[in-house]
Scaffold this motif. Sequence first.
Motif, mmCIF file in Angstrom:
data_model
loop_
_atom_site.group_PDB
_atom_site.id
_atom_site.type_symbol
_atom_site.label_atom_id
_atom_site.label_comp_id
_atom_site.label_asym_id
_atom_site.label_seq_id
_atom_site.Cartn_x
_atom_site.Cartn_y
_atom_site.Cartn_z
ATOM 1 N N CYS A 36 -7.829 -3.351 4.557
ATOM 2 C CA CYS A 36 -7.422 -4.684 5.005
ATOM 3 C C CYS A 36 -8.428 -5.232 6.016
ATOM 4 N N SER A 37 -8.736 -6.518 5.888
ATOM 5 C CA SER A 37 -9.697 -7.078 6.836
ATOM 6 C C SER A 37 -9.018 -7.769 8.017
ATOM 7 N N SER A 38 -7.697 -7.811 8.014
ATOM 8 C CA SER A 38 -7.035 -8.388 9.186
ATOM 9 C C SER A 38 -6.681 -7.261 10.160
ATOM 10 N N ALA B 279 -3.077 -3.819 6.230
ATOM 11 C CA ALA B 279 -2.178 -4.004 5.095
ATOM 12 C C ALA B 279 -1.421 -5.321 5.177
ATOM 13 N N CYS B 280 -2.146 -6.398 5.469
ATOM 14 C CA CYS B 280 -1.499 -7.715 5.581
ATOM 15 C C CYS B 280 -0.972 -8.163 4.226
ATOM 16 N N GLY B 281 -1.647 -7.715 3.173
ATOM 17 C CA GLY B 281 -1.185 -8.071 1.836
ATOM 18 C C GLY B 281 -1.728 -9.394 1.333
ATOM 19 N N THR B 282 -2.375 -10.172 2.216
ATOM 20 C CA THR B 282 -2.820 -11.496 1.787
ATOM 21 C C THR B 282 -4.340 -11.680 1.804
ATOM 22 N N CYS B 283 -5.055 -10.877 2.589
ATOM 23 C CA CYS B 283 -6.509 -11.059 2.634
ATOM 24 C C CYS B 283 -7.127 -10.637 1.296
ATOM 25 N N CYS C 198 -6.930 -6.837 0.540
ATOM 26 C CA CYS C 198 -5.586 -6.402 0.161
ATOM 27 C C CYS C 198 -5.258 -6.799 -1.268
HETATM 28 ZN ZN LIG Z 1 -5.200 -7.486 4.366
#
Ligand SMILES: [Zn+2]
Length: 329
Positions: A46-48, A52-56, A59
């Motif tokens: 994850c890059s945020s 594990a933000c799920g949106t980047c 992910c």
């Molecule tokens: Zn992410």
Amino acid sequence: MNLDEALSNMRRSFEAGRLAHAYVAAGSVHGDGREFTEKALQLLFCSSESGACGTCKSCRDVLGHKHPDVLWIEPQKKSRVISIEQIRVLQQRIFQTAFEGEWKSGVLVGADRLGVGASNAFLKTLEEPAGRSIFFLLTDSLQSLLPTVLSRCQVVRLSGTQDGLPDVWRKGLLEILTDGAGAADLEDGTESRAGSVADGYARSDRLGRLLKEVKKAAEAKEMEIAEASGLIEDEDTLKARIDSCYREVRTGLMRVLMHWYRDMLLLVCGGQKDLLFHQVYLDVLRRKARGMTCRTALRNVEITENMNRQLEENVSEEAVFCFGFSRLP
Ligand SMILES: [Zn+2]
């Protein structure tokens, strides 16, 4: 442990910099095992900041199985084994780049399908882990993994779902079995109806509709993965995957059904309540089991076991459910 527990353990290990080099996700290969692996990989890539933000993008790439640093390996369609060549490709991909600082990961879907040669080759990888490499071995049959492989992995037992079945499907079936009565909502005094042909048809029909939804979900999921990964697969492979995904859910549903009637047998025979599979439905089960003889309860269990066997032998679903349900209370 359930999926959430397993994932928060992973997060703790990750944040403490104490991840193992290899994890065995013991659970449903297309269900919680896959979800655990995808979410664990999102933590890594994850890059945020939250992880594990799920949106980047990372992910989403992980979820679509198209992240450049994650290689998913599945048994070959004809032999149904993971070959030594596939392991070699994995080793090359990971070892060439694992010292560049970024995580590299290999996922073995159906790790119990590793042939002996492939197991031994893979064992070397586990014995001499390279840089920031991490492996996930997915299996629904932990006992089939070679002990030498197993001993070098951290095992995550995703047993929170006894049957590896997504909740939505389990609930759908239980609604049919309880005639729509929720766990808490019990109509006392309602007589348990004996199975009838009309009733058998009605329940069979509802289950048929539920299974259609299962099939649709399996298709959508597999198509999404195929598209996202950019792998152009022939139609047969895709169909086989959808089918295996579908069958896994159906097997899980049959297990729920068998447990339902086993629970009734347990109640009829005066067994301990805490041994029930479907404890939350205790009241409904009691109502249904009222006045039932041990013999009938046992026969019901046998009927569900027969239904399961017939499905495995590819008898038509409609015939199995219609006939089975018309004999079940
Ligand atoms: Zn992410």
